[in-house]
Design a protein around this motif. Structure first.
Motif, PDB file in Angstrom:
ATOM      1  N   UNK A 143      27.959   7.829  20.134  1.00  0.00           N
ATOM      2  CA  UNK A 143      29.352   7.873  19.713  1.00  0.00           C
ATOM      3  C   UNK A 143      30.193   8.440  20.847  1.00  0.00           C
ATOM      4  N   UNK A 144      31.235   7.716  21.217  1.00  0.00           N
ATOM      5  CA  UNK A 144      32.183   8.200  22.205  1.00  0.00           C
ATOM      6  C   UNK A 144      33.319   8.834  21.416  1.00  0.00           C
ATOM      7  N   UNK A 145      33.501  10.144  21.585  1.00  0.00           N
ATOM      8  CA  UNK A 145      34.451  10.883  20.759  1.00  0.00           C
ATOM      9  C   UNK A 145      35.430  11.652  21.637  1.00  0.00           C
ATOM     10  N   UNK A 146      36.704  11.489  21.338  1.00  0.00           N
ATOM     11  CA  UNK A 146      37.731  12.294  21.989  1.00  0.00           C
ATOM     12  C   UNK A 146      38.047  13.458  21.067  1.00  0.00           C
ATOM     13  N   UNK A 147      37.961  14.662  21.605  1.00  0.00           N
ATOM     14  CA  UNK A 147      38.233  15.876  20.836  1.00  0.00           C
ATOM     15  C   UNK A 147      39.446  16.578  21.436  1.00  0.00           C
ATOM     16  N   UNK A 148      40.492  16.715  20.660  1.00  0.00           N
ATOM     17  CA  UNK A 148      41.687  17.434  21.099  1.00  0.00           C
ATOM     18  C   UNK A 148      41.761  18.746  20.324  1.00  0.00           C
ATOM     19  N   UNK A 149      41.985  19.832  21.024  1.00  0.00           N
ATOM     20  CA  UNK A 149      42.021  21.154  20.398  1.00  0.00           C
ATOM     21  C   UNK A 149      43.458  21.592  20.146  1.00  0.00           C
TER      22      UNK A 149
ATOM     23  N   UNK B 113      19.700  20.093  22.738  1.00  0.00           N
ATOM     24  CA  UNK B 113      19.062  19.382  21.622  1.00  0.00           C
ATOM     25  C   UNK B 113      19.181  17.857  21.766  1.00  0.00           C
ATOM     26  N   UNK B 114      19.876  17.393  22.801  1.00  0.00           N
ATOM     27  CA  UNK B 114      20.012  15.959  23.034  1.00  0.00           C
ATOM     28  C   UNK B 114      21.167  15.293  22.304  1.00  0.00           C
ATOM     29  N   UNK B 115      22.038  16.081  21.666  1.00  0.00           N
ATOM     30  CA  UNK B 115      23.168  15.500  20.939  1.00  0.00           C
ATOM     31  C   UNK B 115      24.401  15.304  21.816  1.00  0.00           C
ATOM     32  N   UNK B 116      24.551  16.093  22.849  1.00  0.00           N
ATOM     33  CA  UNK B 116      25.670  15.929  23.777  1.00  0.00           C
ATOM     34  C   UNK B 116      25.107  15.355  25.066  1.00  0.00           C
ATOM     35  N   UNK B 117      25.456  14.095  25.340  1.00  0.00           N
ATOM     36  CA  UNK B 117      24.919  13.392  26.503  1.00  0.00           C
ATOM     37  C   UNK B 117      25.794  13.645  27.727  1.00  0.00           C
ATOM     38  N   UNK B 118      27.096  13.488  27.573  1.00  0.00           N
ATOM     39  CA  UNK B 118      28.063  13.693  28.658  1.00  0.00           C
ATOM     40  C   UNK B 118      29.356  14.236  28.063  1.00  0.00           C
ATOM     41  N   UNK B 119      30.071  15.028  28.870  1.00  0.00           N
ATOM     42  CA  UNK B 119      31.358  15.555  28.433  1.00  0.00           C
ATOM     43  C   UNK B 119      32.315  15.544  29.617  1.00  0.00           C
ATOM     44  N   UNK B 120      33.472  14.929  29.409  1.00  0.00           N
ATOM     45  CA  UNK B 120      34.518  14.901  30.420  1.00  0.00           C
ATOM     46  C   UNK B 120      35.694  15.699  29.880  1.00  0.00           C
TER      47      UNK B 120
ATOM     48  N   UNK C 143      36.356  14.375  26.238  1.00  0.00           N
ATOM     49  CA  UNK C 143      35.816  13.092  25.809  1.00  0.00           C
ATOM     50  C   UNK C 143      34.313  13.195  25.999  1.00  0.00           C
ATOM     51  N   UNK C 144      33.576  13.040  24.904  1.00  0.00           N
ATOM     52  CA  UNK C 144      32.137  13.225  24.980  1.00  0.00           C
ATOM     53  C   UNK C 144      31.362  12.037  24.464  1.00  0.00           C
ATOM     54  N   UNK C 145      30.176  11.861  25.019  1.00  0.00           N
ATOM     55  CA  UNK C 145      29.226  10.878  24.526  1.00  0.00           C
ATOM     56  C   UNK C 145      28.190  11.672  23.738  1.00  0.00           C
TER      57      UNK C 145
END
Length: 113
Positions: free
Chosen positions: A4-10, A38-45, A54-56
């Protein structure tokens, strides 16, 4: 596991001082590190100067993504998300044979300048 490619705005809550924001961001960093391990966060920009990332992410489905992955982050309540599911081909390394089939092959080595 789905990707899942997810954009997170705080959103910074009204009345939060700089020290509170820094403390919560440090907690968020620790939480993200645990999810990466744990392998749930692959990449984070993280765009410079913005309170968003923006995370994979990896999860079995959207329910797990929200409840057991993103929902464990300390700043989850202060987040706005946009989670489009990745469709189509899985991510491939450039050296995978299927990835290279559509490109012409060269017998000479590539030159990097």
């Amino acid at each position: 596991m789905g990707e899942f490619l997810v954009e997170l705005a705080t959103t910074v809550f009204e009345g939060s001082g700089p020290a509170e924001v820094d403390r919560r961001r440090a907690e968020e960093s620790v939480g993200a590190g645990g999810l990466a391990a744990a392998g749930h966060l692959v990449r984070l920009w993280c765009p410079v100067g913005e309170l968003r990332g923006i995370g994979l992410w990896g999860a079995a489905d959207e329910g797990e993504l929200y409840e057991k992955v993103l929902g464990t982050l300390p700043l989850w309540r202060a987040r706005r998300t946009a989670p489009p599911r990745m469709q189509g081909q899985p991510l491939r390394r450039p050296t995978d044979a299927a990835c290279c089939r559509s490109r012409p092959r060269s017998t000479s080595p590539a030159r990097v300048r």
